[in-house]
Design an enzyme around this catalytic site. Sequence first.
Site, PDB file in Angstrom:
ATOM      1  CB  SER A  62       1.330  10.651  -3.575  1.00  0.00           C
ATOM      2  OG  SER A  62       0.286  10.159  -2.762  1.00  0.00           O
ATOM      3  CB  ALA A 109      -0.210   1.468  -4.080  1.00  0.00           C
ATOM      4  CD  GLU A 110      -1.385   7.302   0.369  1.00  0.00           C
ATOM      5  OE1 GLU A 110      -1.745   8.460   0.622  1.00  0.00           O
ATOM      6  OE2 GLU A 110      -1.882   6.298   0.892  1.00  0.00           O
ATOM      7  CB  THR A 111       5.267   5.894  -2.821  1.00  0.00           C
ATOM      8  OG1 THR A 111       5.363   5.744  -1.399  1.00  0.00           O
ATOM      9  CG2 THR A 111       6.502   6.584  -3.364  1.00  0.00           C
ATOM     10  CB  ALA A 126      -0.947  -0.012   1.195  1.00  0.00           C
TER      11      ALA A 126
END
Length: 137
Positions: free
Chosen positions: A67, A62-64, A59
Amino acid sequence: MIWKRHLSLDALNATSQNTLVAHLGIVYTRLGDDMLEAEMPVDARTHQPFGLLHGGASAALAETLGSMAGFLMTRDGQNVVGTELNATHHRAVAQGTVRGVCQPMHLGRSSQSWEIVVFDEQGRRCCTCRLSTMVLG
């Protein structure tokens, strides 16, 4: 090319210094016309207690990616923040490196949606994520 900001891979990776991104060993490896890619090691930093890749590490990858891709779609004076992350884990990974590939699903004035797919070294899908972001400024 969809990007509004133009940074080199070196510049993207420099933004990770002294952050969770650096601690997890995440490195941006490719910036394509409409995709951003990064790799993350599967080791003690990213394992859960049973020796497998932690879902939270997937996660975080993925968020890295989502974003940073969202940031690359903004203009000066704007930024993005994540508002929702969904992750479906398909396959366990015990060692090696995983690769995340991020592509846009929706690019609006005030919101964005990104699909991030995490692959193992054999190219098998391990995790599918969707990140929603809000454009600020």
